[in-house]
Scaffold this active site. Structure first.
Site, PDB file in Angstrom:
ATOM      1  CE1 TYR A 164       5.443  -3.328  -5.064  1.00  0.00           C
ATOM      2  CE2 TYR A 164       7.534  -1.857  -4.759  1.00  0.00           C
ATOM      3  CZ  TYR A 164       6.643  -2.805  -4.110  1.00  0.00           C
ATOM      4  OH  TYR A 164       6.924  -3.685  -3.056  1.00  0.00           O
ATOM      5  CD  GLU A 222      10.738   0.357  -4.107  1.00  0.00           C
ATOM      6  OE1 GLU A 222      10.406   0.722  -5.060  1.00  0.00           O
ATOM      7  OE2 GLU A 222      11.269  -0.910  -3.776  1.00  0.00           O
TER       8      GLU A 222
END
Length: 368
Positions: A168, A144
């Site tokens: 995140y 990610e």
């Protein structure tokens, strides 16, 4: 004594990693030259010591209920147990939670990684000879950090620029940069891995696959973000664990290795595959909740909901470097891995009930 220290070892991937090392009378642990595993976990909501309860009496396993933010305790454990390798899993990892409350992600993923690096660095600096040469710090990260891909873009690889799109992923990117800096500044023997979406046994039910499986069994809605066509590369958790071990043993210092499952699929395809497996393994005809809900098949529970902010459209991993340099390849296809996973949840209803009794709201969306 020669130990491997694992942070976040009561979480999903960390506990599977420890289980891989300790199964068959700690065969793999011994083959890698370690005497024991030291598990450091603060037991936040996703940390479950029951994941490793069958190893509690093993001389090869030590559990420390402590936080990676507590640098002094970590340093003491490293010294006491003669740690020669650190595998750093501990992290806040749920994107929805990071959108709601970003600060804990910075505290755990950035400050926590910094304190782990400091504890390990001070220990490593005092070592000499072969012990110093052998020491490793492996940092487990995510795909990610690379952002999102278009339908025809090449898969992420080790040279893909970072472009995180959520609190995140931004916190994980920051931790990756810290690990890189410790290699270039101090010469610390670090290796970083970036993995694709993991699935398998013991995954906390805020993630897509366990959420869908458990909600379906209770005839609850199966929430799908947007059109459900977000694409992810899916990696069976034990394949990830063997990939980490390969990078720990054979990875070049200061380098990164992408670990993927070579299984790109849309979220909606994943959900429909789980429903089909449940139709086969736990038919609606024998499920009282499903009968009361009046559904003919589990797919009838699929519900489309508003997409979340900043939802990356596609992730994909090119893992050729890990395969060539570390000699690693995934053992499971998605078909074999998802069948094992769904069957595990069916066979471990006590574990699932224990999670539910913590009063975690599984209605939280699970699309990753």
């Amino acid at each position: 004594m020669n130990s491997i220290l694992v942070t976040g070892g009561c979480g999903f991937i960390g506990s599977n990693f420890i289980r891989v090392l300790l199964r068959d009378d700690a065969k793999l642990l011994k083959e890698r030259g370690f005497d024991r595993v030291v598990n450091v976990d603060s037991l936040t909501y996703a940390g479950n010591p029951a994941n490793l309860s069958d190893f509690e009496s093993s001389d090869a396993y030590v559990f420390s209920h402590s936080s990676i933010l507590d640098q002094d305790t970590t340093a003491s454990l490293i010294k006491e147990h003669g740690v020669s390798a650190v595998v750093h899993f501990a992290a806040e990892s749920h994107v929805d939670r990071s959108i709601d409350t970003p600060e804990p992600f910075v505290e755990t993923n950035v400050t926590g990684t910094l304190r782990m690096l400091e504890a390990a660095r001070h220990h490593w600096a005092k070592l000499e000879g072969e012990a110093k040469e052998a020491f490793r710090f492996l940092h487990v990260s995510t795909d990610e950090v690379f952002g999102t891909l278009g339908p025809s873009d090449p898969a992420f690889c080790e040279t893909t620029p970072y472009a995180p799109n959520s609190p995140y992923s931004a916190s994980k990117a920051s931790s990756d940069f810290l690990v890189r800096a410790y290699y270039h500044t101090y010469g610390m023997p670090v290796v970083t891995t970036n993995c694709s979406n993991n699935y398998g046994p013991f995954q906390f039910p805020e993630k897509l696959i366990p959420l869908v499986t458990l909600n379906a069994l209770e005839a609850k809605p199966l929430p799908i973000y947007g059109d459900g066509k977000q694409i992810r590369d899916w990696l069976f958790v034990e394949d990830h664990c063997t990939g980490i071990l390969a990078a720990l043993e054979k990875g070049a210092l200061g380098e990164t290795y992408c670990i993927g499952g070579r299984s790109e699929m849309e979220n909606i395809q994943i959900v429909k595959r789980i429903c089909a497996l449940l139709d086969e393994l736990a038919p609606v005809s024998g499920n009282e909740a499903a009968q009361k809900a009046g559904i003919a098949k589990y797919e009838d529970l699929i519900t489309y909901v508003k997409d979340r902010p900043g939802h990356d459209r596609r992730y994909a991993i090119n893992c050729e470097r890990s395969e060539k340099e570390c000699g690693w390849v995934p053992a499971e296809t998605f078909e074999s891995g998802i069948r094992k996973t769904v069957q595990w949840y069916l066979d471990n209803q006590d574990w699932c009930r224990d999670i539910a009794e913590k009063k975690y709201a599984r209605e939280r969306l699970g699309n990753s």
